[in-house]
Design a protein around this motif. Structure first.
Motif, short mmCIF file in Angstrom:
data_model
loop_
_atom_site.label_atom_id
_atom_site.label_comp_id
_atom_site.label_asym_id
_atom_site.label_seq_id
_atom_site.Cartn_x
_atom_site.Cartn_y
_atom_site.Cartn_z
N PRO A 71 0.82 -1.21 0.00
CA PRO A 71 0.00 0.00 0.00
C PRO A 71 0.85 1.26 0.00
O PRO A 71 1.97 1.25 0.50
CB PRO A 71 -0.79 -0.10 1.31
CG PRO A 71 0.07 -0.93 2.20
CD PRO A 71 0.84 -1.87 1.32
N PRO A 73 0.12 4.68 1.52
CA PRO A 73 -0.77 5.60 2.21
C PRO A 73 -0.48 7.03 1.80
O PRO A 73 0.66 7.36 1.52
CB PRO A 73 -0.49 5.38 3.69
CG PRO A 73 0.78 4.63 3.75
CD PRO A 73 1.13 4.11 2.40
N MET A 74 -1.52 7.84 1.72
CA MET A 74 -1.34 9.22 1.28
C MET A 74 -1.34 10.13 2.51
O MET A 74 -2.41 10.41 3.04
CB MET A 74 -2.50 9.63 0.38
CG MET A 74 -2.80 8.63 -0.69
SD MET A 74 -1.62 8.80 -2.01
CE MET A 74 -2.74 9.24 -3.31
N TYR A 114 -5.74 4.39 -2.28
CA TYR A 114 -4.30 4.14 -2.26
C TYR A 114 -3.84 2.94 -3.09
O TYR A 114 -2.66 2.72 -3.24
CB TYR A 114 -3.77 4.04 -0.82
CG TYR A 114 -4.44 2.99 0.03
CD1 TYR A 114 -4.24 1.64 -0.22
CD2 TYR A 114 -5.26 3.35 1.10
CE1 TYR A 114 -4.84 0.68 0.57
CE2 TYR A 114 -5.85 2.39 1.89
CZ TYR A 114 -5.64 1.05 1.61
OH TYR A 114 -6.24 0.09 2.39
N ALA A 141 -5.39 10.57 -6.08
CA ALA A 141 -4.98 9.48 -6.98
C ALA A 141 -5.65 9.63 -8.35
O ALA A 141 -4.99 9.53 -9.39
CB ALA A 141 -5.33 8.13 -6.36
#
Length: 369
Positions: A71, A73-74, A114, A141
């Motif tokens: 993943p 993550p933002m 994500y 995204a």
């Protein structure tokens, strides 16, 4: 489906969907997957996801292979995490690219979140991309993915993605083909509800919502006195003690496995206004009282706005949702059949029941090129 590696030619197209994290990203991806299979039974559909996302449970139960990627993550604000992000992005993109090569992807379809970002970056310049934005305002995204996508689709007109085709949100066939009236008797029996009483459905998403739980259960006496039955999904992490009053049954459940039956049992609904929820409720024509989540960027209010403006739903702020509001306004709605009928028609006028097929056509068209 067997995969003959010795077969010289591959049959149908290979569609890779990226929509991990929350149900709001995964459900449209799975609805698209089903629609692709209906239009092209020879197509292969593979989902990208991460170990921690909800997709690790939802995707396999719907019968699709899941390929796990790391993943990304933002982070929302500058943190040490942000400095490590380029390395983590590079690792995730590399692993995603390996998956796309191995499965022979013909198109990548991203739904935001994500899992989509590494998918877009891995596919860029190599595999055609289709982006779908379910929310009223596009996330980071999808803003990135839309820049190099072959086609962009959105649920609403002002998503912020230039050139997006507005198609609604792909929904499960069990929802889009739902005949509420035909299923009502079976649905009410399934939940142990009164077969005749006007019935209120209450849910706050998979986690439940405390303010909804408190306001509605607090009005149990007034609801019973008005002859209204209640089906209340309070969320698996919450408990709900409802005092019994003479009148139709008030049925609390932790979680609703069968949303189709819940919608069929109900005459109106009190719920949050996530993009997916609003789309489903409009498609089935259920009069709604939307209570947007009070935090975030006001996105849930934006999701609800088109249905509310069309006359298909009421909107009440979380802070304004009280036991008194339920005892007054919600009771009035449930005891006024003409008002509910008008709201139902207005909601259905806004709903997009065919978004799954429209998006599937788009995706297969891009894959074919």
């Amino acid at each position: 489906m067997s995969n003959h590696s010795d077969a010289p030619a591959r049959q149908g197209p290979c569609v890779v969907v990226a929509g991990g994290g929350t149900a709001g990203h995964i459900e449209p991806a799975l609805a698209l997957a089903d629609a692709v299979r209906r239009q092209r039974p020879d197509a292969r559909v593979i989902a990208l996801g991460t170990e921690r996302g909800l997709e690790s449970q939802l995707v396999p139960t719907r019968g699709y292979p899941l390929e796990l990627i790391p993943p990304v993550p933002m982070p929302r604000k500058p943190t040490p995490e942000l400095l490590r992000l380029p390395l983590r992005v590079r690792d995730s993109v590399r692993r995603t690219r390996e998956v796309l090569d191995r499965v022979g992807a013909d198109v990548v379809v991203g739904f935001g979140g994500y899992v989509s970002l590494p998918a877009y970056l891995a596919a860029r310049g190599r595999t055609p991309i289709v982006v779908h934005e379910a929310n009223a305002k596009a996330g980071l995204a999808n803003k990135i993915g839309a820049r190099f996508a072959s086609k962009v689709a959105a649920a609403t007109p002002d998503s912020g993605l230039p050139g997006a085709q507005v198609i609604g949100i792909p929904l499960r066939e069990s929802i889009t083909t739902l005949d509420r009236a035909a299923l009502r008797a079976e649905a009410r029996e399934h939940f142990g509800l009164d077969p005749q009483a006007p019935t209120l459905l209450v849910f706050g998403g998979s986690q439940g919502a405390r303010s909804l739980n408190t306001a509605v259960s607090g009005a149990a006496k007034e609801l019973a006195a008005a002859g209204i039955g209640v089906l209340h999904a309070h969320g698996p992490k919450n408990t709900l003690a409802v005092q019994e009053f003479a009148g139709p049954a008030y049925v609390p459940v932790p979680y609703l496995e069968r949303m189709d039956l819940a919608y069929a049992a109900a005459d109106a609904v009190v719920c949050r206004s996530g993009a997916m929820t609003v789309a489903e409720i409009a498609a089935v024509g259920l009069p709604a009282v939307f209570v947007p989540l009070p935090h975030g960027n006001g996105e849930q209010e934006l999701n609800a706005r088109p249905v509310v403006d069309a006359g298909g739903a009421l909107l009440v702020a979380d802070a304004q949702l009280s036991t008194d509001y339920v005892a007054d306004r919600v009771v009035r709605l449930l005891t006024d059949e003409a008002a509910r009928l008008a709201m139902s028609e207005a909601a259905q006028g806004i709903g997009h029941r065919e978004a799954d097929s429209v998006l599937a056509e788009m995706v297969l068209d891009v894959a074919g090129k």
